[in-house]
Design an enzyme around this catalytic site. Structure first.
Site, PDB file in Angstrom:
ATOM      1  N   GLU A 108       0.839  -1.218   0.000  1.00  0.00           N
ATOM      2  CA  GLU A 108       0.000   0.000   0.000  1.00  0.00           C
ATOM      3  C   GLU A 108       0.866   1.257   0.000  1.00  0.00           C
ATOM      4  O   GLU A 108       0.744   2.132   0.848  1.00  0.00           O
ATOM      5  CB  GLU A 108      -0.978  -0.023   1.177  1.00  0.00           C
ATOM      6  CG  GLU A 108      -1.992  -1.158   1.071  1.00  0.00           C
ATOM      7  CD  GLU A 108      -3.127  -1.080   2.099  1.00  0.00           C
ATOM      8  OE1 GLU A 108      -2.922  -0.502   3.180  1.00  0.00           O
ATOM      9  OE2 GLU A 108      -4.223  -1.587   1.794  1.00  0.00           O
TER      10      GLU A 108
ATOM     11  N   GLU B 257      -5.899  -7.154  -1.698  1.00  0.00           N
ATOM     12  CA  GLU B 257      -6.528  -7.330  -0.387  1.00  0.00           C
ATOM     13  C   GLU B 257      -7.996  -6.968  -0.492  1.00  0.00           C
ATOM     14  O   GLU B 257      -8.338  -5.912  -1.032  1.00  0.00           O
ATOM     15  CB  GLU B 257      -5.914  -6.384   0.664  1.00  0.00           C
ATOM     16  CG  GLU B 257      -4.502  -6.697   1.057  1.00  0.00           C
ATOM     17  CD  GLU B 257      -3.986  -5.750   2.143  1.00  0.00           C
ATOM     18  OE1 GLU B 257      -4.804  -5.054   2.783  1.00  0.00           O
ATOM     19  OE2 GLU B 257      -2.763  -5.711   2.328  1.00  0.00           O
TER      20      GLU B 257
END
Ligand code: CA
Length: 647
Positions: A184, A281
């Site tokens: 991320e 995710e």
């Protein structure tokens, strides 16, 4: 009577839907799965289980659908999971060797997980955070050992570290299918915050991956597809010629925008830069309940997008739709579920669980993490924040939603039945008969919505006798679609006027008759001059004798009964004045209440009490204002009109 009641229902009752959903029991019934068309044979259906070693050390056991205790990786493999994802932190331990938690995911843990995955025939997706603990859009902290390094030295360190870690996995017989260079990394990585530096680190990770696992894909990973920033990330990666294969995104349906937006932003990257794309995710809650005494990121009160109920079926539908979206995105290669086995460590109190979290690292953070991350982990350390988003229940038995992965291609068409029922809220006047709604909105197992009949535990007459005639709230239970449902009833002093405090910003509902040609007579938006909200009726006129007007509203089809009308005024320089609130029935004046304009902020309220209204009459309520004689430059504000039941 019937006609009147239905009229009341239409006119008075304000039926609101609150997002509260009563759901079907977890795991009960067959899972409905709409098949995903065009799902490629080699589509990745991954599962992140980074916490599993710490979970098992804490006593957690996993079971298959036959109730037999089994190896988690075998259970996942036989239910259609194709890849195992694991995060890797450089050194998630304090100076005394105490683990930071979150699975204490150093490379040793990744090797252990990789071996277990390999034994079950599952390749690994290795997720390097290049940090000693959690890296996400909020923080990308540099590992302690690297903290004083300039970018050249740090680049070297990333290369060496990645190469050494991957070599250890290779030497342990682990199959690595993909390697993520950062987690991320929304504009930051490993303490670096400019792309000129970030790209060196990504390049170093990619280079090491190509060397040790030449067949593995190299992935970059970002979050917040709704932010509109993906195009700029992809552009920078292309500008710096970063060597990668997969542009991956997190997608949590609560926060990350629509599926259509997800598809669009990933398709843009796929088509413009020729990259593979995936969701790295995702997850969804099967219940709003917490099971480990450590608060969850998602619960019933969470102010998030909730397109699916928090049920096992809702969880499966949410994930199914993410898979369908990626499968129908150009170059879409897969979806990974995040931490589907991070359930409670099973204690019956927070203290009991905390002892295990601290000892084995099975909570999201331990107190020891304070040495590295004092502001977040150091303050809020605790257990699993996603135990209600796992694909196993609190005892380690699989939820029906775990069957999703193996059912995605052929689908599973079962009878369409209610899966969750939305709890209605009824807001009505305290003096009107209470009429509970006859249906509630159900979310069906195929995620369609339908009204279903409700059987309430009490009838309206009973409730009216018990609660009617005064302000207050109560709830009444019932059954709808085979599930419990409750209705919250709010009895209020209902205001029967339209736009009673002029908050629409105009004269909606009102009629003004200007009898003397005032200079100013309009709705004004000024918080400090309003009694309710930010708007009010304003008047001002320079010449003497130029303020004379009525402001009134007609109301029809009220329930028969007694009412009270009130309205407020303030102002100044009124001279000789005549001001009053008034009420007419069928055009006949039936009541007035004198009022006075005195000075700024001195609101005076006029109220006409005990208005007897019979069915079919037209009721007119209003205020008359006249300023004359010495009055020049007379001004004022009118606000907060109310027509309430007299109770
Ligand atoms: Ca929890």
């Amino acid at each position: 009577m019937k006609k009147m009641l239905s009229l009341i229902l239409v006119l008075i009752l304000l039926l609101l839907l609150c997002p509260c959903l009563a759901g079907a029991d977890s795991g009960s019934g067959a899972l409905y799965v709409k098949p995903v068309e065009n799902l490629p044979e080699d589509f990745i259906l991954g599962m992140d289980v980074s916490s599993v070693i710490a979970e098992e050390a804490s006593g957690v056991r996993y079971y298959d659908f036959d109730g037999a205790e089994r190896d988690l990786f075998e259970i996942l493999a036989e239910n259609g999971v194709t890849h195992i994802r694991v995060r890797v932190w450089n050194h998630p331990f304090d100076a005394d060797g105490n683990g930071f938690g979150g699975g204490n995911c150093g490379i040793e843990t990744a090797v252990a997980i990789g071996r277990r995955a390999a034994a079950a025939g599952l390749p690994l997706i290795v997720d390097f955070h290049y940090s000693d603990f959690w890296a996400d859009p909020g923080k990308q902290m540099v590992p302690l050992q690297w903290k004083d390094m300039e970018i050249e030295e740090k680049t070297e360190a990333v290369y060496d570290y990645t190469r050494d870690c991957l070599a250890r996995l290779r030497d342990a017989g682990v199959e690595v299918g993909m390697v993520q260079v950062g987690n991320e990394t929304n504009g930051a990585l490993c303490g670096e915050k400019i792309w000129f530096n970030i790209q060196y680190l990504m390049q170093a990770g990619a280079k090491a991956t190509r060397q040790i696992f030449p067949d593995a894909l190299v992935a970059v990973h970002f979050a917040n597809p709704e932010s509109g920033a993906y195009e700029s990330y992809a552009k920078k990666l292309a500008y710096y010629d970063v060597d990668y294969d997969v542009f991956a995104s997190s997608y949590y349906p609560y926060w990350h925008g629509t599926l259509e937006n997800l598809r669009t932003v990933l398709a843009d990257v796929a088509e413009t830069y020729g990259k593979k794309v995936m969701v790295m995710e995702t997850s969804y809650a099967f219940t709003a309940e917490d099971t480990d005494f450590s608060p969850n990121t998602i619960g019933e009160g969470s102010l998030v997008t909730k397109n699916y109920p928090y049920t096992v079926q809702g969880q499966a539908n949410a994930v199914r739709d993410v898979v369908e979206t990626v499968a129908n995105t150009p170059n879409g290669i897969g979806v990974c579920y995040w931490e589907g086995a991070w359930i409670t460590v099973g204690g019956s109190s927070r203290e009991e669980n905390a002892a295990l979290w601290e000892k084995y690292g099975s909570g999201w953070a331990s107190s020891y993490a304070a040495s590295y991350d004092p502001d977040d982990a150091g303050k809020y350390y605790g257990g699993s924040a996603v135990d209600n988003q796992a694909l196993f229940d609190a005892q380690g038995h699989p939820l029906a939603s775990l069957k999703l992965f193996s059912l995605l291609r052929q689908g599973n068409t079962v009878e369409v039945v209610p899966d969750a029922v939305e709890a209605p809220t009824l807001t009505q006047d305290m003096s009107s008969p209470i009429l509970l709604p006859e249906t509630a909105d159900a979310v069906m197992n195929d995620n369609s919505r339908q009204p279903v009949p409700v059987i309430w535990n009490a009838d309206g007459e009973e409730l009216t006798a018990r609660y009617g005639g005064r302000e207050g709230s109560f709830t009444v239970g019932g059954v709808a679609g085979g599930m419990p449902v409750s209705c919250t009833v709010n009895l209020v002093k209902y205001n029967y006027l339209v736009n009673p405090d002029f908050e629409t910003g105009d004269l909606s509902g009102w009629t003004v008759e200007d009898l003397a040609g005032a200079d100013e007579l309009y709705v004004e938006d000024k918080l400090t001059d309003s009694l309710d909200g930010t708007r009010h009726m304003h008047f001002w006129s320079a010449r003497p004798d130029s303020v004379e007007f009525t402001l009134e509203q007609e109301v029809r089809d009220l329930p028969a009964g007694r009412y009270r009308f009130s309205v407020s005024v303030m102002g100044g320089d009124a001279g000789e004045q005549e001001v009053y609130a008034y009420v007419k029935l069928d055009g006949e004046l039936v009541g007035t209440a004198p009022m006075a304009i005195t000075s700024y902020a001195e609101w005076d309220t006029g109220a006409v009490e005990e208005i007897e209204y019979a069915e079919g009459q037209t009721l007119t309520v209003g205020i008359y204002v006249r300023c004359s004689g010495a009055g020049s430059g007379a001004w004022g504000k009118i606000d907060a009109a109310a027509l309430n039941s007299a109770g």
